[in-house]
Design an enzyme around this catalytic site. Structure first.
Site, mmCIF file in Angstrom:
data_model
loop_
_atom_site.group_PDB
_atom_site.id
_atom_site.type_symbol
_atom_site.label_atom_id
_atom_site.label_comp_id
_atom_site.label_asym_id
_atom_site.label_seq_id
_atom_site.Cartn_x
_atom_site.Cartn_y
_atom_site.Cartn_z
ATOM 1 N NE ARG A 1 10.019 -26.592 -46.589
ATOM 2 C CZ ARG A 1 10.500 -27.788 -46.854
ATOM 3 N NH1 ARG A 1 9.761 -28.676 -47.433
ATOM 4 N NH2 ARG A 1 11.734 -28.098 -46.542
ATOM 5 C CD GLU B 1 19.132 -39.403 -44.769
ATOM 6 O OE1 GLU B 1 18.445 -38.433 -45.109
ATOM 7 O OE2 GLU B 1 19.170 -40.474 -45.376
HETATM 8 P P1 AMP Z 1 12.684 -34.990 -39.723
HETATM 9 O O1 AMP Z 1 13.536 -34.213 -38.753
HETATM 10 O O2 AMP Z 1 13.358 -36.222 -40.235
HETATM 11 O O3 AMP Z 1 11.302 -35.276 -39.152
HETATM 12 O O4 AMP Z 1 12.505 -34.075 -41.025
HETATM 13 C C1 AMP Z 1 11.614 -33.022 -41.013
HETATM 14 C C2 AMP Z 1 12.131 -31.821 -41.741
HETATM 15 O O5 AMP Z 1 12.778 -32.145 -42.961
HETATM 16 C C3 AMP Z 1 10.975 -30.920 -42.085
HETATM 17 O O6 AMP Z 1 11.358 -29.575 -41.836
HETATM 18 C C4 AMP Z 1 10.710 -31.177 -43.548
HETATM 19 O O7 AMP Z 1 10.412 -29.996 -44.220
HETATM 20 C C5 AMP Z 1 11.993 -31.803 -44.093
HETATM 21 N N1 AMP Z 1 11.748 -33.062 -44.844
HETATM 22 C C6 AMP Z 1 12.117 -34.312 -44.474
HETATM 23 N N2 AMP Z 1 11.774 -35.240 -45.377
HETATM 24 C C7 AMP Z 1 11.136 -34.582 -46.370
HETATM 25 C C8 AMP Z 1 10.511 -34.987 -47.621
HETATM 26 N N3 AMP Z 1 10.458 -36.272 -48.015
HETATM 27 N N4 AMP Z 1 9.950 -34.014 -48.374
HETATM 28 C C9 AMP Z 1 9.975 -32.719 -47.978
HETATM 29 N N5 AMP Z 1 10.544 -32.276 -46.831
HETATM 30 C C10 AMP Z 1 11.131 -33.189 -46.036
#
Ligand code: AMP
Length: 181
Positions: A64, A101
């Site tokens: 995205r 995760e």
């Molecule tokens: P993080 O590494 O935990 O900051 O997660 C970020 C990545 O995961 C991004 O590329 C987001 O598109 C996706 N992502 C994580 N949580 C969500 C959510 N609740 N809704 C949509 N995309 C998410």
């Protein structure tokens, strides 16, 4: 941003409970991207503080971040650089592992994508725990980038990702916040 405008923009994001698994609310930006005014407004707002200054490259995180990053690069008259999942880029790459995760993943960038001390804006749609963006920051710095800012449409502040980036000395720009995961 004008608070009414911020609310209008927030209303174009679709929230899908329990996707991809129970307890997660997926913040779906396809509805924002599909709304011509909301898409333009988001890109305009994200680049606004940087439009007067020098930005050499916009680096987008697959997938995205590519959509937003291409539009932002065009707006800033900067180049666009993809940060991709491992094995997708055809030339010589630098790779970094990062935790998800469950388990780990790896992302890559072309070694020659950014020149020493070039000024780069990092972009993705959403920052949650910051695992992805912190890895991308480290990758960019490894190849000599100077990160001007990291931009996201959505921040999930309870998960602390934006704070982690700021602690690494990265300016963070986001357009809206949602509670929880
Ligand atoms: P993080 O590494 O935990 O900051 O997660 C970020 C990545 O995961 C991004 O590329 C987001 O598109 C996706 N992502 C994580 N949580 C969500 C959510 N609740 N809704 C949509 N995309 C998410």
């Amino acid at each position: 941003m004008d608070p009414r405008l911020a609310l209008d923009l927030k209303a174009t994001v679709r929230s899908i409970p329990d996707y991809p698994k129970p307890g997660i609310v997926f913040r779906d930006i396809t509805t924002l991207l599909g709304d011509a005014r909301a898409f333009r407004r988001s890109v305009d707002e994200l680049v606004h503080p940087y439009a007067g200054g020098r930005v050499d490259k916009v680096a987008g995180i697959e997938a995205r971040g590519f959509i937003l990053g291409g539009a932002m690069a065009h707006q800033l008259s900067a180049g666009f650089v993809p940060i991709r999942k491992k094995g997708k880029l055809p030339h010589e790459t630098v790779r970094i592992a990062y935790s998800l995760e469950y388990g780990v993943d790896e992302m890559e960038i072309h070694t020659d994508a950014i020149g020493q001390n070039e000024r780069v804006i990092l972009v993705d749609d959403l920052i949650a725990t910051g695992g992805t963006a912190v890895a991308a920051t480290n990758l960019l710095r490894q190849i000599g980038a100077r990160i001007v800012a990291a931009c996201f449409i959505i921040d999930l502040p309870e998960l602390g990702g934006a704070q982690k980036l700021r602690e690494l000395g990265v300016e963070v720009r986001t357009l809206m916040e949602f509670e929880g995961h």
